[in-house]
Enzyme design. Structure first.
Site, mmCIF file in Angstrom:
data_model
loop_
_atom_site.group_PDB
_atom_site.id
_atom_site.type_symbol
_atom_site.label_atom_id
_atom_site.label_comp_id
_atom_site.label_asym_id
_atom_site.label_seq_id
_atom_site.Cartn_x
_atom_site.Cartn_y
_atom_site.Cartn_z
ATOM 1 N N GLU A 175 -6.578 -6.126 8.467
ATOM 2 C CA GLU A 175 -6.659 -6.032 6.643
ATOM 3 C C GLU A 175 -7.296 -4.740 6.594
ATOM 4 O OE1 GLU A 175 -7.516 -8.290 3.797
ATOM 5 O OE2 GLU A 175 -7.428 -9.937 5.629
ATOM 6 N N CYS B 239 -15.111 -5.008 1.849
ATOM 7 C CA CYS B 239 -13.851 -4.938 0.881
ATOM 8 C C CYS B 239 -12.932 -5.468 -0.230
ATOM 9 C CB CYS B 239 -12.606 -4.968 2.530
ATOM 10 S SG CYS B 239 -12.927 -6.587 3.655
#
Lengths: 987, 987
Positions: free
Chosen positions: A750, A784
């Site tokens: 990720e 994020c």
């Protein structure tokens, strides 16, 4: 209470009949057969889907200036060739063909809706409204003026509301001074009452009205209230605090009592506040207020209303998993209203009771109670809404009662939201007005008491979820509760007392031999949070060897046992929740709510993966053919390396580690060297929950440890969350077969994003700006999922920038240990320096709208905004991981989408729009893993919003989704021929 | 017919009563309360799950020599502490505690089961049986001896059966010569009948009895039958062909009529065959035989039975998706039997009718018909099974009718299979004997006619699948049907007429500029199958550019349209099925069935992925909270490169390409340079089905084209099936980010295996050897699923090798255009050379059991077997991709598993075992993607056996499974806040 009620019934019916007679022959304006709204409202009352579309259309109207676009939106919402089904299904054809269709134009629609709004709004300004108010006074009706406005999202806007209140008071007092004297309106049982009353929306007086921060909220609100109060006392005028959403109720009452206990305002006799009968605590609140009034010695006004936020409060509390503090059924609210009527009228020596209602039964009931108490008619007043229930307004006036109309004054734009609320109220199934004037129910029915026994036959207002789900999200802390706030303060104190200690793993197996790691408080870098042994590369070898060995029995452990361990770990986290959050506040610099959200998410991951593995662990039969049994099974892959980030230092590793464990893999877990303490706690909790020695090993350390794990031949699976460069490096490293390697490594990475929020010209700007600010400044932009680009339609670009800047300026940047802090420090000096570099880059590339320079000993970076950013600018392409926003202008929604998609990332994205067509286009074309429509783009919930991106944002299934666990297993299909000697088991 | 039946009912009842009286006071041996079997059988009749376990236990018994192991298996099957649930649930506690448990030992169990078997088997050898046969003759009962034996899986075994028949005839004739004369048994209405009758199991006379190969089957069977016939004519003795599974019925009738039309045997009057009343075609078959007998001029015997293969035939036909040719309901079979009774008795001038039945109603019915026709009692005979229905045997003998007992002679081992069939028959719900002797139904009920009207109330024998599945596997061709065989021959002729042509893509878009590719017939390498333009690297660039462009609209095409295209392609394949299979036979050297299976699988992939995408394409709502709508959607990833193998040249690329297409990706498809024609046809079919220009591009070529695709920055997904080395290279190449690359490449690789079949000491060796041979020689071993190792328990290792060698020696190696060919050539000279190298390696490492050297112009390699192979031998570790088997010895099942798991591959594996514990251990520990229990390890079916491996065998979800399509998409979660201005749509 109910026995009292029953004894009043004959009186209620008698008075009700009388009032009904007085109201006869009149129709509420809204239900008059004057214009298309009547047809549209009839349709809406028949069909809730149409009602949604109609009211949404009305809601968006004021933001649209172009007639062409009004027509476009009308088609998008109400259907045409593009959605003929809608037209035929909802019978809209009738309108569009006749009353509406023949002369349908953007202009006509606007003017019709404006006309509808004018039913409820006395004027755009106080000047415009005063003739109406004067008329009303002359008809024997007082007013309580409510200044409509946009949501307050900055200090400047709060100041503006304060100034409007001051102006309004001055103007109203001027005007009222020439009104004729009407005794009933100017004196009650406790003395004279001012001609002018202003209803105050307290949330409009501060951007910082937040129950988590009592003191800050009070300071901010009181500072703006005092000049208003000073003026009101001089004029005189009465001031009523409106009641708002349930989560601010206690705070508002506190502000009210604290302010009016201040020496300057203690003697002010014209303060009041509204209370809501739908709230379960209102009787208790009134009793509290009564005690306070007795102490204070000066009465207050209490306006009892049923409550106007039922739908949204119920939905928001449900979404959060909190117990809804409102009565679930209208009939319970009605009963509570009647019960509170007794309480208030019986205490009329301390309070000035005001009853907000448009219900004939309620009016008659109040009359009956007052009659039974022998109260004079001036001892209470009725309040109704301007433009609503005119026949009852007429009736109570005729009946010789004091009536005050709650009278909104303001622009069409904020007025539209007000209009929609009124329309909802009038068209609701539970609306008395609808029952009387549309459904024409009998007087007997209309005057019947609220009978609780009927409940079982009634539908709740909002349907319940019908599926029983095994997994439920853990609710976040409700910091409007004092005990929640105290628990967190206590935990902070406890953790503070342990700062600087050296911690040792409880594992007996492996003593780490690497350098000591020191964890520091980003808000106070001289403060050591904790010390831990780090891992050496020798330790990696040892740990993998042990993990391989331990796997042999772990993979044979039953699914039930592994599931149970996750549930136990979740329980341990719940028990130690505040303490763990406090560690996170101190180690990572997270504000309270952010730290709590990380805890909640960690618990969710444990519970979700436990439930999901229970679903997946048993073999699934494939096909139904006789004589063969085909089953799909999942088996663990082997040793999993988890390389975790620091920004969600509990939740993300909990998800990665627990997913690997529950599916039967052993795990080597490298927490980030920036959050080693949180990694330590996670490991300790999982051990305590029952994960055996060797099955889970925590190796705190830097990139060298990560690299050693990635390149180890016996690591079967690598799970990484972090930067794109490291992620791509891992993908590359792991794809080379190493001697001794027995399985192709699976790599789940990720990697970040450059996430955009698009704001189009139909957006609700209150929501859009709040959403953008929350999304780019939450945890100082270190998510994020954070927003780092806002792409704004040219038509609203400038006004967006103005309000955005004010909102950002109003943020509280500071120490996250303070509950009111909205933006804390960044994680460390390195992060701060990198972000500062980007700010310098941005200054060269674009226009600096907001400079976020913050001084202080901690690693602070204030929210920074660049305007006029272009697609190729580095601040529009590169992930900065700080509170830096690049605002870009787009000429069209299509261009905005192209801009949004023009990075290599595809993680999160958002759209604020009220154009169904644009929202649909975004659904199809906004190429991100998690797309959010009309809400902030961070805070994905496990199960409900499985999280993860693609392109260069990540590889692998979404975390917290039902495809995640299968990444940790190999799938085996076992096919048995069950036919033997001509026979097979019966099926 | 039914009116005739009804008119017979009074007679049926009268005779039935008479026979019942004659049978009174006797009990069938099996139902006598002699030993534990009676208790066990009672339990079995009450509970079908227990029955399965009991009969399976009985089935495995003879293979077990060790008493300890008998006990172990008894526990495994019938439960003990390990599975206490079983014991309590099925009431087995009762037995184990009392009659069974007290004296339970391995020896006791064996002797009890042997005793039960002896009820039905006259002796282990003819010598041993003759005293019983003599007794029977003296009691007035003739016999038809049936020589029990293992399944014939080699020519040598077929010879052995022939020899046993010859010996038996000689011995029986010798013995019978001294029997007393009994007129009823020695003469019928057509003349004298021999004392000796042998029932022949024709499938035991040839390993090559295969309906696809009429001529080969006839040659093989007739060659062994002639000496038997010659002897029978000399003695004399009568010979009856037993009827077997439904798929050989027509073949057996053909063999019968053809053989007995041969001049030497045309006059033989004692030939006969059995026919089955449960078969829908039997009336037609009898009529056909009657015509033939009229021509021949010499009568035959017909034994009418109900049929003994109902369960297995029904299951096997259903598994294949073929229409079951048997009556579904017992009552229909009974009715047919009665109807056929009329036909046979009315034609008794041409045939000698024999009626096999143990049903009182049927006996009485036959009597009634014969009576109505006025036939003398010698004109027909009854046949019953030795050891079954003794009371009726007694009754018909007493009634003065000729009775012949079908009398098995043979070893316990094959006898046990026979015993199980008899037990099933006796304990079936439909068993007359059970109804009379266990359930004690009334005579009126027992003698009632089979009434079709009752059907609706009855359950079918085997329950139907209850779920309706959208997807159904396409049935393979039933080559026992003459028209199927003719269609394939015709297709081969058609394709042959087109050999050598140059083919050009129908695409207008891209003219390939690479070198010409010539496809050659591996069976006749001088024969050019077709010529096609190959791709150059310039073409790759062009094709990708076009694919990127075409994707823009393809991804917006509706899911329905894409699904429809797949269905259309499947229809086109069905239409051109034989022609495509013929191309594959010629281009790839596949035998008919293998080529047909590839077509079937291609169609399955299209239909399965179409159905699965329909399931996945619509958004899925996550969570149920009000005010928010969370939906999961799938979007295509981009351009997909499909790099396909030649061994399933249609099915595998069809799966890969169609999965990518249906999910909305555009595709560049590189077929193998070894099967370019099949790649060409696939592309043409998909184009014809509606895939737009540019969306699918076929680039025939070698590894350079593959490499160029893998390294192209705009390829989002790579799907590869092929060798491990190439696969690992692709994984490595694709993991390096290339400038311009916008998404991390997803690589799905299927890389091969070194698949093992474990055969333990409890295995059914008939099945195990057949399974191993099929699995290692199918398509000349050129399947990634092929078996290349057999790991055999030491206890049976030697006997396994002996039978294996015979079975392999009997395989037909040759031109795949011949329908009887079992093993064709390998794909080309390179493959042949590589396999030959491995044979040389194997010769050095291990013992060559079977040398597969084959000479010929084609690329032939005969099946080759190495024995005594050890774990580290290269032939035990490396994938050879040819018909090479390494046999390894294991001392225990655990060791066998360890050996099986000791390669880097994990693709397929198999176990032949009748030990539940071993099967369970394999389920847990046999680390392969597809594990097969008691069946061959190739031939995974789409949907039922999703296919694929892990470790170094592959990366990615299983093909033909429901996780496959999600690999071609990115998952997007869209979360909309639906609450606006305090209201949300009603849910």
């Amino acid at each position: 209470m109910s026995t009292m009620s029953f004894s009043l019934e004959p009186a209620v019916y008698r008075i009700g009949e009388q009032l009904a007679r007085l109201s006869a022959g009149r129709t509420p304006t809204l239900f008059e057969r004057r214009w298309w709204s009547q047809t549209a409202l009839n349709l809406a009352m028949q069909d809730s889907a149409f009602k949604t579309q109609l009211f949404r259309f009305i809601d968006v109207l004021p933001s649209v200036t172009d007639d062409e676009q009004v027509m476009t939106l009308a088609r998008e919402y109400l259907g045409d060739g593009a959605t003929p089904l809608f037209v035929t299904r909802w019978g809209l054809k009738a309108i569009s063909a006749t009353s509406l269709g023949a002369r349908l134009s953007g202009k006509a629609i606007r003017s019709q809706v404006e006309q509808m709004a004018r039913t409820f709004i006395a004027g755009a300004t106080v000047e415009e409204a005063t003739p109406r108010l004067t008329d009303l006074w002359q008809q024997g009706r007082a007013c309580s003026v409510d200044l409509l406005g946009e949501a307050t999202i900055s200090d400047r806007e709060a100041d503006r509301y304060r100034d409007r209140c001051l102006e309004a008071l001055t103007l109203l007092a001027q005007e009222a001074s020439v009104w004729p004297s009407i005794s009933l309106l100017e004196r009650d049982h406790l003395g004279p009452i001012p001609r002018v009353q202003l209803s105050l929306k307290i949330s409009a007086l501060s951007h910082h009205l937040d129950p988590i921060d009592r003191e800050g909220s009070y300071r901010s609100v009181a500072a703006r209230l005092r000049p208003i109060l000073d003026l009101a006392m001089r004029l005189p005028a009465s001031l009523i605090f409106d009641m708002e959403q349930a989560d601010t109720k206690t705070l508002l009452i506190e502000i009210f009592t604290r302010l009016f206990s201040e020496p300057s305002y203690k003697a002010y006799p014209h303060a009041g506040l509204a209370l809501q009968a739908y709230h379960r605590e209102t009787a208790q609140d009134i009793n509290g207020l009564l005690s306070w009034v007795r102490q204070r010695g000066v009465p207050i006004a209490i306006r009892l209303v049923k409550g106007a936020y039922w739908d949204s409060d119920t939905i928001r509390y449900r979404q959060r998993g909190w117990a809804v503090p409102l009565f679930e059924h209208k009939v319970l609210t009605d009963a509570n209203y009647e019960s509170l009527t007794h309480l208030m009228l019986s205490q009329s020596s301390l309070i000035r009771p005001a009853f907000g209602t448009h219900n004939l039964r309620t009016l008659a009931y109040i009359e009956a109670v007052a009659e039974s108490l022998g109260l004079p008619p001036e001892a209470w007043e009725y309040q109704m809404i301007y433009g609503m229930a005119e026949p009852f307004q007429h009736a109570v006036t005729q009946h010789g009662r004091r009536l005050r109309l709650y009278t909104p004054v303001g622009d069409l734009l904020p007025g539209m939201a007000y209009l929609v609320r009124r329309l909802l109220e009038n068209t609701s199934n539970e609306s008395f007005l609808r029952k009387e004037y549309v459904e024409c129910q009998t007087l007997r029915t209309l005057l019947a008491p609220p009978v609780l026994e009927r409940l079982s036959q009634k539908q709740p207002f909002v349907s319940q979820p019908t599926r029983t789900q095994e997994f439920r999200n853990e609710p976040q802390r409700d910091f409007s509760q004092a005990d929640s706030r105290m628990a967190m303060q206590q935990a902070l104190t406890t953790v503070r007392s342990q700062l600087g200690r050296q911690w040792t793993s409880s594992s007996e197996e492996l003593r780490l031999t690497g350098p000591l790691i020191e964890s520091r408080n980003p808000g106070r870098p001289d403060e050591v949070v904790g010390r831990l042994s780090g891992a050496s590369s020798d330790d990696v070898e040892q740990a993998v060897r042990r993990a391989v060995r331990a796997w042999e029995s772990w993979r044979d452990t039953t699914a039930e046992r592994r599931v149970e361990i996750l549930h136990t770990a979740a329980s341990l986290m719940r028990t130690r929740r505040d303490e763990l959050a406090a560690w996170e506040i101190l180690e990572c610099g997270k504000p309270w709510r952010e730290a709590d959200a990380d805890l909640v998410e960690a618990i969710d991951f444990l519970e979700f993966y436990a439930a999901d593995w229970r679903r997946l662990a048993s073999p699934k039969r494939l096909g139904q053919e006789p004589g063969e049994l085909n089953q799909r099974l999942y088996s663990p892959r082997g040793v999993t390396a988890v390389i975790a980030p620091w920004n969600f230092p509990l939740a993300i590793p909990t998800g990665m580690v627990s997913a690997a464990l529950v599916t039967g893999n052993s795990v080597i877990f490298k927490p980030s060297e920036r959050s080693p303490m949180m990694g330590y706690w996670l490991t300790e909790i999982l051990r305590e929950a029952g994960v055996p020695e060797g099955v889970l090993c925590c190796l705190p350390g830097g990139p060298d440890i990560g690299r050693a794990l990635v390149r180890h031949p016996e690591i079967a699976t690598i799970v990484f969350t972090g930067s794109k460069d490291v992620g791509l490096g891992i993908l590359k490293d792991a794809s080379t077969l190493i001697p001794g390697q027995q399985i192709v490594k699976r790599v789940l990475v990720e990697m970040g994003g450059k996430n955009a929020i698009i704001v189009d010209e139909t957006a609700d700007l209150d929501d859009a700006i709040t959403g953008v600010v929350a999304s780019f400044t939450g945890y100082t932009g270190q998510k994020c999922s954070a927003c780092s680009r806002a792409i704004v339609h040219a038509a609203i670009y400038d006004s967006f920038l103005v309000r955005l800047k004010e909102a950002v300026l109003s943020l509280k940047v500071g120490n996250p240990e303070e509950p009111g802090t909205q933006v804390g420090p960044v994680i460390d000096r390195r992060a701060q320096a990198k972000i500062q570099d980007y700010i310098e880059i941005g200054k060269k590339e674009a226009r600096l709208l907001m400079d976020g320079t913050v001084t202080g000993p901690g690693w602070y970076i204030g929210p920074t905004v660049f305007a006029d950013v272009t697609q190729t600018d580095r601040v529009a392409q590169e992930e900065i991981f700080g509170p830096i926003l690049a605002v870009m202008k787009a000429a069209s929604f299509q261009e905005a989408l192209t801009l949004a998609n023009s990075t290599a990332y595809a993680l999160t994205g958002g759209v604020y729009s009220r154009s169904p067509a644009n929202l649909e286009l975004a659904r199809q074309r906004f190429d991100v893993g998690n797309l959010y429509l009309n809400r902030p783009i961070t805070g994905a919930l496990v199960g409900r919003q499985p999280f993860g991106g693609h392109r260069l944002s990540g590889v692998g299934a979404k975390a917290g989704g039902e495809e995640y666990l299968t990444q940790f297993v190999v799938t085996r299909v076992i096919s048995e021929q069950t036919l033997r000697q001509g026979f097979a088991p019966a099926e």
